[in-house]
Design an enzyme around this catalytic site. Sequence first.
Site, PDB file in Angstrom:
ATOM      1  N   GLY A  16     -31.344 -17.527  -9.586  1.00  0.00           N
ATOM      2  CA  GLY A  16     -31.139 -18.974  -9.514  1.00  0.00           C
ATOM      3  C   GLY A  16     -30.203 -19.555 -10.555  1.00  0.00           C
ATOM      4  N   SER A  17     -29.268 -18.741 -11.066  1.00  0.00           N
ATOM      5  CA  SER A  17     -28.374 -19.299 -12.095  1.00  0.00           C
ATOM      6  C   SER A  17     -27.406 -20.326 -11.508  1.00  0.00           C
ATOM      7  CB  SER A  17     -27.617 -18.193 -12.837  1.00  0.00           C
ATOM      8  OG  SER A  17     -26.612 -17.640 -12.032  1.00  0.00           O
ATOM      9  N   ILE A  97     -28.974 -17.880   8.004  1.00  0.00           N
ATOM     10  CA  ILE A  97     -29.501 -19.188   8.384  1.00  0.00           C
ATOM     11  C   ILE A  97     -29.675 -19.206   9.907  1.00  0.00           C
ATOM     12  CG2 ILE A  97     -28.991 -21.673   8.407  1.00  0.00           C
ATOM     13  CD1 ILE A  97     -29.612 -20.584   5.632  1.00  0.00           C
ATOM     14  N   ASN A 111     -22.087 -22.286   0.925  1.00  0.00           N
ATOM     15  CA  ASN A 111     -22.548 -21.057   0.273  1.00  0.00           C
ATOM     16  C   ASN A 111     -21.528 -20.633  -0.770  1.00  0.00           C
ATOM     17  OD1 ASN A 111     -24.126 -18.627  -0.073  1.00  0.00           O
ATOM     18  ND2 ASN A 111     -22.581 -17.531   1.125  1.00  0.00           N
ATOM     19  N   HIS A 113     -20.048 -17.079  -2.563  1.00  0.00           N
ATOM     20  CA  HIS A 113     -20.024 -15.618  -2.381  1.00  0.00           C
ATOM     21  C   HIS A 113     -19.147 -15.028  -3.485  1.00  0.00           C
ATOM     22  CE1 HIS A 113     -20.387 -11.893  -0.093  1.00  0.00           C
ATOM     23  NE2 HIS A 113     -19.136 -11.659  -0.443  1.00  0.00           N
ATOM     24  N   ASP A 154     -20.651 -15.105   6.033  1.00  0.00           N
ATOM     25  CA  ASP A 154     -19.467 -15.261   5.172  1.00  0.00           C
ATOM     26  C   ASP A 154     -18.184 -15.610   5.924  1.00  0.00           C
ATOM     27  OD1 ASP A 154     -21.100 -14.533   2.993  1.00  0.00           O
ATOM     28  OD2 ASP A 154     -20.701 -12.418   3.337  1.00  0.00           O
ATOM     29  N   GLU A 183     -18.375 -18.688 -10.987  1.00  0.00           N
ATOM     30  CA  GLU A 183     -19.113 -19.273  -9.854  1.00  0.00           C
ATOM     31  C   GLU A 183     -19.743 -20.603 -10.252  1.00  0.00           C
ATOM     32  OE1 GLU A 183     -21.917 -16.849  -7.622  1.00  0.00           O
ATOM     33  OE2 GLU A 183     -20.910 -15.047  -8.294  1.00  0.00           O
TER      34      GLU A 183
END
Length: 203
Positions: A16-17, A97, A111, A113, A154, A183
């Site tokens: 969860g960073s 999903i 999202n 990636h 993706d 990210e």
Amino acid sequence: MRKEPLKLGFMASGRGSNLQSILSACKDGTLNAVPVVVISNKRDSGALQIASANHIPGVYLSPSTHPDPNQLDKEIAGTLTEYGVELLVLAGYMKKIGPNTLKVFHNRIINIHPSLLPAYGGAGMFGIKVHEAVLAAGEPLTGATVHQVNEKYDEGRILAQTEVKVKDTDTAETLAARILEQEHQLYVKALQDIISGKIDLDA
Ligand code: GAR
């Protein structure tokens, strides 16, 4: 530019960073957004612990709680709707999903990636596996991508990317760590651009 904070829902499977960095940006005003719910398919995930520490509702939904995939999908969409989610942010969510959630949140799911998509994406390409594949192929350059989510892994529209150079001395772990730092910045920047209207999710 909208004035009301955008209501963000999160789905996360692990540490969860990315979730934490977005929550911090909501808290310090970098993002005009408010986190309203975190859903995880792992009961003991770091993501649910972060939700709890930040007094954000955390919901555990998985094939264990809902063995029927359709029911699980409906419960996920229902929970997000119940909390008034306007944008669903996937933050290290390792499951696909479902069609119902995709329909209810059409063009409203993003999202992150850890590669320069379309390279090193698709089924089975997640987390450390991405970096192992990049190193095995001898790529000089990799990075991270924020994209919209559709029914294929993706493959949704790319919204933002950042490049990271691969070093000769890199292991999958050192590369992952360097990309993860990027990210955190990229995801917040992409959210800023969505909120300001610079990125149009319906384009
Ligand atoms: C991140 O590196 C994210 O890009 C990746 O999982 C990690 C989650 O870290 N996601 C994927 O591979 C999705 N296909 P975090 O839990 O610390 O945010």
